[in-house]
Motif scaffolding. Sequence first.
Motif, short mmCIF file in Angstrom:
data_model
loop_
_atom_site.label_atom_id
_atom_site.label_comp_id
_atom_site.label_asym_id
_atom_site.label_seq_id
_atom_site.Cartn_x
_atom_site.Cartn_y
_atom_site.Cartn_z
N LEU A 82 0.05 -22.51 -9.10
CA LEU A 82 -0.19 -21.10 -8.76
C LEU A 82 1.11 -20.38 -8.44
O LEU A 82 1.96 -20.89 -7.71
CB LEU A 82 -1.12 -21.00 -7.55
CG LEU A 82 -2.56 -21.47 -7.73
CD1 LEU A 82 -3.31 -21.35 -6.40
CD2 LEU A 82 -3.27 -20.68 -8.81
N MET A 83 1.25 -19.18 -8.99
CA MET A 83 2.35 -18.30 -8.61
C MET A 83 1.76 -17.16 -7.78
O MET A 83 0.90 -16.43 -8.24
CB MET A 83 3.07 -17.74 -9.83
CG MET A 83 4.24 -16.83 -9.45
SD MET A 83 5.21 -16.26 -10.88
CE MET A 83 4.10 -15.01 -11.54
N VAL A 84 2.23 -17.05 -6.55
CA VAL A 84 1.79 -15.97 -5.64
C VAL A 84 2.85 -14.88 -5.69
O VAL A 84 4.00 -15.10 -5.29
CB VAL A 84 1.61 -16.50 -4.21
CG1 VAL A 84 1.17 -15.37 -3.28
CG2 VAL A 84 0.59 -17.63 -4.18
N SER A 85 2.48 -13.69 -6.16
CA SER A 85 3.44 -12.59 -6.35
C SER A 85 3.12 -11.45 -5.40
O SER A 85 1.97 -11.03 -5.28
CB SER A 85 3.39 -12.08 -7.79
OG SER A 85 3.65 -13.12 -8.70
N GLY A 86 4.16 -10.95 -4.74
CA GLY A 86 4.00 -9.81 -3.83
C GLY A 86 4.51 -8.53 -4.47
O GLY A 86 5.56 -8.52 -5.12
N PHE A 87 3.77 -7.42 -4.27
CA PHE A 87 4.13 -6.10 -4.80
C PHE A 87 3.96 -5.04 -3.71
O PHE A 87 3.13 -5.20 -2.81
CB PHE A 87 3.24 -5.73 -5.99
CG PHE A 87 3.26 -6.71 -7.12
CD1 PHE A 87 4.11 -6.52 -8.22
CD2 PHE A 87 2.44 -7.83 -7.11
CE1 PHE A 87 4.12 -7.44 -9.26
CE2 PHE A 87 2.44 -8.74 -8.16
CZ PHE A 87 3.28 -8.55 -9.23
N THR A 88 4.71 -3.97 -3.79
CA THR A 88 4.59 -2.87 -2.85
C THR A 88 4.52 -1.54 -3.61
O THR A 88 4.68 -1.50 -4.83
CB THR A 88 5.79 -2.81 -1.89
OG1 THR A 88 6.98 -2.47 -2.64
CG2 THR A 88 6.02 -4.15 -1.19
N ASP A 89 4.31 -0.45 -2.86
CA ASP A 89 4.45 0.87 -3.48
C ASP A 89 5.93 1.24 -3.49
O ASP A 89 6.79 0.42 -3.14
CB ASP A 89 3.60 1.91 -2.74
CG ASP A 89 3.98 2.03 -1.27
OD1 ASP A 89 5.16 1.80 -0.93
OD2 ASP A 89 3.10 2.37 -0.45
N ASP A 90 6.25 2.47 -3.88
CA ASP A 90 7.66 2.85 -4.01
C ASP A 90 8.23 3.53 -2.77
O ASP A 90 9.40 3.92 -2.78
CB ASP A 90 7.84 3.78 -5.23
CG ASP A 90 7.12 5.11 -5.05
OD1 ASP A 90 6.26 5.22 -4.15
OD2 ASP A 90 7.42 6.05 -5.82
N ARG A 91 7.45 3.66 -1.72
CA ARG A 91 7.97 4.30 -0.50
C ARG A 91 8.84 3.32 0.27
O ARG A 91 8.49 2.14 0.40
CB ARG A 91 6.81 4.79 0.38
CG ARG A 91 6.11 6.01 -0.18
CD ARG A 91 5.23 6.65 0.86
NE ARG A 91 4.77 7.97 0.42
CZ ARG A 91 4.04 8.78 1.17
NH1 ARG A 91 3.67 8.42 2.39
NH2 ARG A 91 3.67 9.96 0.70
N ALA A 147 -0.58 1.50 -10.80
CA ALA A 147 -1.05 2.88 -10.71
C ALA A 147 0.14 3.77 -10.36
O ALA A 147 1.20 3.29 -9.94
CB ALA A 147 -2.15 3.02 -9.66
N ALA A 148 -0.04 5.07 -10.54
CA ALA A 148 1.03 6.02 -10.20
C ALA A 148 1.19 6.08 -8.69
O ALA A 148 0.21 6.05 -7.93
CB ALA A 148 0.70 7.40 -10.76
N ASN A 149 2.44 6.20 -8.24
CA ASN A 149 2.73 6.30 -6.82
C ASN A 149 2.73 7.75 -6.35
O ASN A 149 3.45 8.12 -5.42
CB ASN A 149 4.08 5.65 -6.50
CG ASN A 149 4.00 4.13 -6.48
OD1 ASN A 149 3.28 3.55 -5.68
ND2 ASN A 149 4.74 3.49 -7.39
N THR A 150 1.91 8.59 -6.97
CA THR A 150 1.91 10.02 -6.66
C THR A 150 0.94 10.39 -5.54
O THR A 150 1.01 11.49 -5.00
CB THR A 150 1.55 10.83 -7.92
OG1 THR A 150 0.31 10.32 -8.46
CG2 THR A 150 2.65 10.68 -8.97
N ASP A 151 0.01 9.48 -5.21
CA ASP A 151 -0.92 9.76 -4.11
C ASP A 151 -1.24 8.46 -3.39
O ASP A 151 -0.86 7.37 -3.82
CB ASP A 151 -2.21 10.42 -4.62
CG ASP A 151 -2.88 9.63 -5.74
OD1 ASP A 151 -2.80 8.38 -5.72
OD2 ASP A 151 -3.47 10.25 -6.63
N GLU A 152 -1.95 8.56 -2.29
CA GLU A 152 -2.23 7.39 -1.46
C GLU A 152 -3.11 6.38 -2.18
O GLU A 152 -2.95 5.17 -2.01
CB GLU A 152 -2.89 7.81 -0.15
CG GLU A 152 -3.26 6.65 0.78
CD GLU A 152 -2.08 5.72 1.06
OE1 GLU A 152 -2.32 4.51 1.20
OE2 GLU A 152 -0.93 6.20 1.12
N LYS A 153 -4.02 6.85 -3.00
CA LYS A 153 -4.90 5.95 -3.74
C LYS A 153 -4.09 5.05 -4.67
O LYS A 153 -4.30 3.83 -4.73
CB LYS A 153 -5.93 6.74 -4.53
CG LYS A 153 -6.91 5.86 -5.29
CD LYS A 153 -7.93 6.71 -6.04
CE LYS A 153 -8.91 5.82 -6.82
NZ LYS A 153 -9.92 6.62 -7.57
#
Length: 229
Positions: A132-141, A190-196
């Motif tokens: 298993l590869m566990v990958s972490g991602f964040t938004d752009d803020r 998804a786009a980082n243009t809104d909170e959703k």
Amino acid sequence: MVDLDDRALDDDDGIERTAPVWAVFGDLMAGMVGAFVLILVGVLAVQMDLVTSLQAEVQKRQQEEQRRMALEKALAVPLQNGRVTLDNGRIGISGNVLFALNSDELRPEGRQVLKSLVPPLQVYLNERDEMLMVSGFTDDRPVQSSNLRFADNLELSAQRALTVTRAMIQEGMPPQRVFSAAFGAEQPVAANTDEKGRALNRRVEIAPVPKSTNGSGGPNGPAKAGSGG
């Protein structure tokens, strides 16, 4: 008066003059036939290569489909509960389920999700030579300045991936079967243009990969964090 020997000589001369023309024509036809045979052999070789490539691609797609169906079957209960998603062989867990904003501390709900994933994933991995590869991602803020533990989103995503990896090991996943990777704000879903959209990008993905992938990069690109064991 023309001597008969002279006529014979003339006739002989005529035959001698026309014979090379037929010989050249014969050589030309032989050359054309040879060239045609070579072209035909080349075309057949190309067609055989195409057929072999097509068969290999079909076999690969069939294996991927079987792998996807097996993974869906193994994760039927967590998927039915709606706490995880499965897309192209990648198990997605929302960052909000696992962590608070700008935190790497695992929430109780997040641990329960991981606990539910470990047994079926162990069965799946035991049937295949995979890990298993566990990958972490964040938004752009940027990470909030009040949190001095993380220099940037890449470091935050790395620590979150390590936290999930260690939690899975604590729940029974063999350490040699799991490793971590971090991607920060790269590869948003998804786009980082809104909170959703930003909430969708704050996520952890768990993907079965061949053992040779460890240390050479996962299916999403090169790994950026070491093993979490």
